[in-house]
Design an enzyme around this catalytic site. Sequence first.
Site: not given
Length: 312
Positions: A159, A183, A253, A288
């Site tokens: 990220r 995160k 991203h 995905y």
Amino acid sequence: MKIAPFSADFIRGMESLIEEFLNYLRVEKGLAEGSLRGYVHDLQQFRQFAEEHGCSSADLLNRGLLESYCMHLSSLGLAARTIHRKLSPVRTFCRYLVREGYIHADPTDGITRPKLPRRLPKALSVEEVTTLLQYQPKDPVAAVRDRTILELMYGAGLRASEVASLNLEDIDLETKTVRCRGKGSKDRIVPFGSHAEQALRTYLQEARPELVKKPTNALFLTRLGRNFSISGLWRLITQRAKAAGLTKHISPHTLRHSFATHLLEGGADLRVVQELLGHASIATTEVYTHITTDHLREVYAASHPRAQKPRK
């Protein structure tokens, strides 16, 4: 456990409880300051709405108020995804109040939220990634640094926030791994390939010494010797993509999406990709599979002799 409602009026109690909740997120959950700022903004917006609608006691914190708040956000013309994002901190806050005994029931249970449109992440083709990586700016130092950032973002699926927080000690060139903070301040170790390794060696030997203005452990530096910000990484990638002649909207991203998509298209296991991306839930990674299924369908349609429609 506290069972009684707020001891003071609801609004004043809300302020102190929001602060208590934020401290809980900061200290016990390890939430990053950037995420906390989002919680502060959204919770204060909700508190203001409650105040304007005469919510002066804990007993009035109910489903009806939350439904009204949801309709209020819709009336502002906000997108469904934005409304979901704004309601998420409120929901987490209410659950915290129930768990701590400040209120008896969660007023967010069962509220009607706008339906989210299905949005699949957009990935670049391998050829487009190559075009982006091979573009050479005129500034030789910036060229080496930018190429290294892109190689690492695409090669490890990082990220923008993770790249911006990297320090020198987070890179292990011998094992070709990077330690990044994702995160929730959760660390993970991610491998990267030979292209990223070579780019890092060149950057550390040739480019980074030219950028250092004072002692710092930050890995990637600007021309002023400062560590890159997230917004700086966004500008770098969007400007480089435009200069390379790519017409798609490309963000940090996008490289992460491309990393995951190309791994799955190459046969990687979904659970492995989940670990590499640092997703807490496999459901987040499963999005995905829709992209790779479309890719497989296209390959099949173009390649299999029985895929074409029969001639009349």
